[in-house]
Scaffold this motif. Sequence first.
Motif, PDB file in Angstrom:
ATOM      1  N   GLY A 148     -14.901  -5.325  -0.098  1.00  0.00           N
ATOM      2  CA  GLY A 148     -16.030  -5.205   0.808  1.00  0.00           C
ATOM      3  C   GLY A 148     -15.712  -4.386   2.045  1.00  0.00           C
ATOM      4  O   GLY A 148     -15.031  -3.369   1.974  1.00  0.00           O
ATOM      5  N   TYR A 160     -17.964  -8.427   5.183  1.00  0.00           N
ATOM      6  CA  TYR A 160     -19.056  -8.290   4.232  1.00  0.00           C
ATOM      7  C   TYR A 160     -18.435  -8.144   2.851  1.00  0.00           C
ATOM      8  O   TYR A 160     -17.604  -7.252   2.626  1.00  0.00           O
ATOM      9  N   ILE A 162     -18.395  -7.949  -1.427  1.00  0.00           N
ATOM     10  CA  ILE A 162     -19.079  -7.539  -2.651  1.00  0.00           C
ATOM     11  C   ILE A 162     -18.901  -8.638  -3.684  1.00  0.00           C
ATOM     12  O   ILE A 162     -17.769  -8.992  -4.035  1.00  0.00           O
ATOM     13  N   ASN A 163     -20.007  -9.174  -4.160  1.00  0.00           N
ATOM     14  CA  ASN A 163     -19.984 -10.179  -5.227  1.00  0.00           C
ATOM     15  C   ASN A 163     -20.653  -9.585  -6.457  1.00  0.00           C
ATOM     16  O   ASN A 163     -21.880  -9.541  -6.545  1.00  0.00           O
ATOM     17  N   GLN A 165     -22.384  -7.015  -8.359  1.00  0.00           N
ATOM     18  CA  GLN A 165     -23.130  -5.834  -7.961  1.00  0.00           C
ATOM     19  C   GLN A 165     -23.986  -6.083  -6.715  1.00  0.00           C
ATOM     20  O   GLN A 165     -24.882  -5.305  -6.403  1.00  0.00           O
ATOM     21  N   MET A 167     -23.937  -7.357  -2.356  1.00  0.00           N
ATOM     22  CA  MET A 167     -23.088  -7.372  -1.166  1.00  0.00           C
ATOM     23  C   MET A 167     -23.759  -8.236  -0.115  1.00  0.00           C
ATOM     24  O   MET A 167     -24.972  -8.156   0.106  1.00  0.00           O
ATOM     25  N   TYR A 182     -13.831  -4.382  -6.655  1.00  0.00           N
ATOM     26  CA  TYR A 182     -14.618  -3.317  -6.026  1.00  0.00           C
ATOM     27  C   TYR A 182     -14.094  -3.037  -4.624  1.00  0.00           C
ATOM     28  O   TYR A 182     -13.660  -3.943  -3.916  1.00  0.00           O
ATOM     29  N   VAL A 184     -14.968  -0.461  -0.933  1.00  0.00           N
ATOM     30  CA  VAL A 184     -15.927   0.382  -0.231  1.00  0.00           C
ATOM     31  C   VAL A 184     -15.258   1.724   0.050  1.00  0.00           C
ATOM     32  O   VAL A 184     -14.304   1.801   0.809  1.00  0.00           O
ATOM     33  N   THR A 199     -19.641   2.027  -2.853  1.00  0.00           N
ATOM     34  CA  THR A 199     -18.589   1.212  -3.458  1.00  0.00           C
ATOM     35  C   THR A 199     -18.293   1.695  -4.870  1.00  0.00           C
ATOM     36  O   THR A 199     -19.001   2.535  -5.424  1.00  0.00           O
ATOM     37  N   ASN A 202     -22.214  -0.512  -7.022  1.00  0.00           N
ATOM     38  CA  ASN A 202     -23.445   0.036  -6.465  1.00  0.00           C
ATOM     39  C   ASN A 202     -23.234   0.569  -5.057  1.00  0.00           C
ATOM     40  O   ASN A 202     -22.249   0.253  -4.381  1.00  0.00           O
ATOM     41  N   PHE A 204     -25.035   0.419  -1.331  1.00  0.00           N
ATOM     42  CA  PHE A 204     -25.928  -0.510  -0.644  1.00  0.00           C
ATOM     43  C   PHE A 204     -26.403   0.066   0.683  1.00  0.00           C
ATOM     44  O   PHE A 204     -25.655   0.770   1.370  1.00  0.00           O
ATOM     45  N   GLN A 222     -23.864   4.656  -8.486  1.00  0.00           N
ATOM     46  CA  GLN A 222     -22.630   3.914  -8.729  1.00  0.00           C
ATOM     47  C   GLN A 222     -21.412   4.808  -8.557  1.00  0.00           C
ATOM     48  O   GLN A 222     -21.444   6.009  -8.827  1.00  0.00           O
TER      49      GLN A 222
END
Length: 349
Positions: A148, A160, A162-163, A165, A167, A182, A184, A199, A202, A204, A222
């Motif tokens: 993240g 922050y 990332i879970n 797909q 965030m 993942y 950033v 990322t 995806n 965001f 992506q």
Amino acid sequence: MRYTHVYALLLAFVFCGRCMAQTQADLPKDNGKPDDKNASTTAGPNSITRNIIQDRKGNIWIASWEGVFRYDGRSFINITRKVSSARFFSLLEDSKGNLWFGSIGSGVYRYDGKSFKNLTIKDGLLNNDVGSIYEDKKGNIWFGVFGGASRYNGKSFRNYIINGQAMNEDRTGKTFADRPPYEVNAIIEDKAGMFWFATRGNTFVYDGKTFTVAMHENQPFQNVRTMMTDKKGNIWLGGNDGLWRYDGSTFTLLKPKFTGYIYQDKKGNIWTSSEKDNSRDWAVSRYDEKTLYTAKPTAAEIITKPMTFGITGDSKGNIWFGAVDGVYRYDGVGVSDFRGAGYLMKQWE
């Protein structure tokens, strides 16, 4: 996802850097000193060079697998040689003149010109693998990491995560000692004050409350590797889906090949690092400012190499770019090669 075999092999080496490098997370927080004495050399790094910037004093800073180098126009100094053996990916000079160096495995280092301060997960950083750094309009420093992003206000971190797909902001103080799937790759703030996070999954857009997935042609962007806002406020994205421009309402595809880095020079031209059509080589290309916002902007390939990374321009109009084997400079006529035991000034054919 779509990669060339060369690109996939390089990524395997690049992102296992933390496993191979010695980490220095226990470095004293405020008294790390650079070693300038007898460290000057006429050559730059000979390894993967991920990012390059020029500071307000005119020095060129280079993030490489060998450390962070400073070039004053005459010689190179590996400024982190006695501070950390980590590999460095990201650079930033903030609005106060501090320099930030993002490492793989050792967190981030702030350099005030005299000493270093090392910030890691022990201080609240989400993860010690720092691939991107960005300063927002309020002066907060953002770090794109595995798992993240972390926002730093000079005293504490807000993370922050990332879970899958998605965030979301984390309020538990969670950090990752391991490497989540993942990371950033890039962070920017647009003219409306929205934050964009590119990322491995995806991309965001964050309005301060909610994260929304950026879409094109009903598909999520992506593995976007780089983002930039141009002088008109348009957003440029480069990655697995190619090179795109967003004017605030419409996404326009400019090149379908994988694009790794984007830079706008002081004349308004756009420079990119991307795959060639043969899917074996990469090219550093210049998109002419005069045709930049037409349906088919004119692009000229300047340099071809197996892989190229970060791009920046200096105050003299030269373009610098990183490669798998060091750093290069284009002066409008030829390419200067700074590798090896000396200052080679080799012209590429």
